[in-house]
Design an enzyme around this catalytic site. Sequence first.
Site, short mmCIF file in Angstrom:
data_model
loop_
_atom_site.label_atom_id
_atom_site.label_comp_id
_atom_site.label_asym_id
_atom_site.label_seq_id
_atom_site.Cartn_x
_atom_site.Cartn_y
_atom_site.Cartn_z
N ARG A 199 -10.68 16.56 57.66
CA ARG A 199 -10.72 15.74 56.43
C ARG A 199 -11.26 14.33 56.69
NH1 ARG A 199 -9.58 20.11 55.03
NH2 ARG A 199 -8.32 20.72 53.24
N SER A 242 -4.62 18.17 47.61
CA SER A 242 -3.59 17.66 48.52
C SER A 242 -3.57 16.14 48.48
CB SER A 242 -3.90 18.10 49.95
OG SER A 242 -3.91 19.48 50.06
N GLU A 263 -4.59 11.52 51.49
CA GLU A 263 -5.86 12.23 51.52
C GLU A 263 -6.87 11.66 50.52
OE1 GLU A 263 -8.34 15.10 50.92
OE2 GLU A 263 -6.95 16.73 51.37
N1 EPU Z 1 4.28 25.24 52.25
C1 EPU Z 1 5.54 24.82 51.92
N2 EPU Z 1 5.77 24.33 50.67
C2 EPU Z 1 4.78 24.26 49.75
C3 EPU Z 1 3.49 24.70 50.07
C4 EPU Z 1 3.25 25.17 51.35
O1 EPU Z 1 6.46 24.88 52.72
O2 EPU Z 1 5.07 23.78 48.64
C5 EPU Z 1 4.05 25.76 53.60
C6 EPU Z 1 3.90 27.25 53.59
O3 EPU Z 1 4.64 27.77 54.67
C7 EPU Z 1 2.44 27.49 53.87
C8 EPU Z 1 2.01 26.23 54.60
O4 EPU Z 1 2.87 25.21 54.13
O5 EPU Z 1 2.24 28.60 54.67
C9 EPU Z 1 0.59 25.87 54.33
O6 EPU Z 1 0.36 25.83 52.93
P1 EPU Z 1 -1.09 26.07 52.33
O7 EPU Z 1 -1.69 27.32 52.87
O8 EPU Z 1 -1.00 25.96 50.85
O9 EPU Z 1 -1.95 24.89 52.95
P2 EPU Z 1 -1.69 23.32 53.13
O10 EPU Z 1 -1.64 23.06 54.58
O11 EPU Z 1 -0.57 22.83 52.31
C10 EPU Z 1 -4.24 22.86 53.34
C11 EPU Z 1 -5.26 21.96 52.72
C12 EPU Z 1 -5.66 22.47 51.36
C13 EPU Z 1 -6.20 23.90 51.50
C14 EPU Z 1 -5.12 24.76 52.14
C15 EPU Z 1 -5.60 26.17 52.41
C16 EPU Z 1 -4.86 19.78 53.65
C17 EPU Z 1 -4.36 18.39 53.41
N3 EPU Z 1 -4.74 20.62 52.63
O12 EPU Z 1 -3.06 22.76 52.54
O13 EPU Z 1 -6.70 21.64 50.89
O14 EPU Z 1 -6.56 24.44 50.25
O15 EPU Z 1 -4.75 24.18 53.41
O16 EPU Z 1 -6.46 26.16 53.48
O17 EPU Z 1 -5.34 20.07 54.74
C18 EPU Z 1 -7.08 19.62 49.72
O18 EPU Z 1 -7.53 19.16 50.77
O19 EPU Z 1 -7.07 18.93 48.67
C19 EPU Z 1 -6.56 20.96 49.69
C20 EPU Z 1 -5.99 21.50 48.61
#
Ligand code: EPU
Length: 338
Positions: free
Chosen positions: A166, A238, A334
């Site tokens: 990012r 995010s 972010e």
């Molecule tokens: N999780 C929780 N609570 C929640 C949501 C998620 O505990 O409310 C845990 C779950 O265990 C899940 C893990 O966090 O397995 C990861 O969640 P998710 O796959 O939704 O990904 P993220 O790490 O929260 C990142 C990116 C997103 C991208 C997703 C999928 C960043 C800051 N965010 O989110 O990107 O869509 O991975 O690859 O790296 C963005 O940058 O705006 C964005 C939405």
Amino acid sequence: MSATPEAGVDLRGSNTLRLPCIAEWCADVQDAADIPRLLAFARERGLRVRVLGGGSNVLLPESLPGLLLRMRNTGIELLEDSASRRVLRAAAGEPWHPFVLHCHAQGWHGLENLALIPGTVGAAPIQNIGAYGVELDRFVLEVRGIDLQSGSPRVLGAAECAFSYRDSIFKGALAGGFLVTEVLFVLPRPVVPCTGYAALAAELAQCPEPGPAEVLAAVMAIRRRRLPDPALLPNAGSFFKNPVVTAEVFGQLLRAEPGIVHWLQADGRVKLAAAWLVERCGWKGHRERGVGVHDAQALVLVNHGGGTVAALTDLAARIRQSVRERFGVLLELEPVPF
Ligand code: EPU
């Protein structure tokens, strides 16, 4: 709006958080050839120039001084189609998701994991968008644009963009000083679908040999379930980056929280799921002063209606504080504050 700057433009519809903001001056760039004239307009009046794409990763202030250029130039072209790769050129103002769909429909595969990300082609390299195990930088050949200080065209090869999670030179050394006009992408052949991200693998569990079409459908299905559509519930994706900690810090956290969601990094450090940390601090679904934390993804802050940048940054500050107090981990924002 034309390429002639207008004064006092309401930007509420130009940012996906729908935050109220009035730009002192604003012009839409339909054609990159208009940029020198617009920069001259700003220079004559001593106005700072800022650039906006889809407004999906910014925190706008209530009043934005200077000249804002909204990138609206379009055009997608296949420059090379060989056995080992395809090279595409896309204008900065092309909306990202329709660009991904267009490429997929043409058989120019590779970008499917990045479907449904809001924003524009020109903004994509700035924060090095990423999702479901894929980051944009692996597809960037060149970023072309204009140095806002000198007004001269400049081309940056992928290595010069200093991409990381990012992040890029456009958020660092060149922050506020570079306007992206177009991006050259390279799509390697043969296409190897990237399906290792846990949520994506689970979605594709019934599909023995997923190809680009299945990956595209699966990514779109997950995003539609987990992430609010900004057209229905204003948000900027995010709000925090996933923090990366040392193996030592991670060891301590794991002892206290055996269920902590994490990903081991190639350099031995460990990336933590910020969403999990935020949820663990009790914020998921929280609402106050017109803003809140999304109830299906704790990393997404939303504007329920009537929210302001002050209410949002105040909520974000208290979330960061509680995560720091409980886990000793500092969350970085972010979206880019303007
Ligand atoms: N999780 C929780 N609570 C929640 C949501 C998620 O505990 O409310 C845990 C779950 O265990 C899940 C893990 O966090 O397995 C990861 O969640 P998710 O796959 O939704 O990904 P993220 O790490 O929260 C990142 C990116 C997103 C991208 C997703 C999928 C960043 C800051 N965010 O989110 O990107 O869509 O991975 O690859 O790296 C963005 O940058 O705006 C964005 C939405």
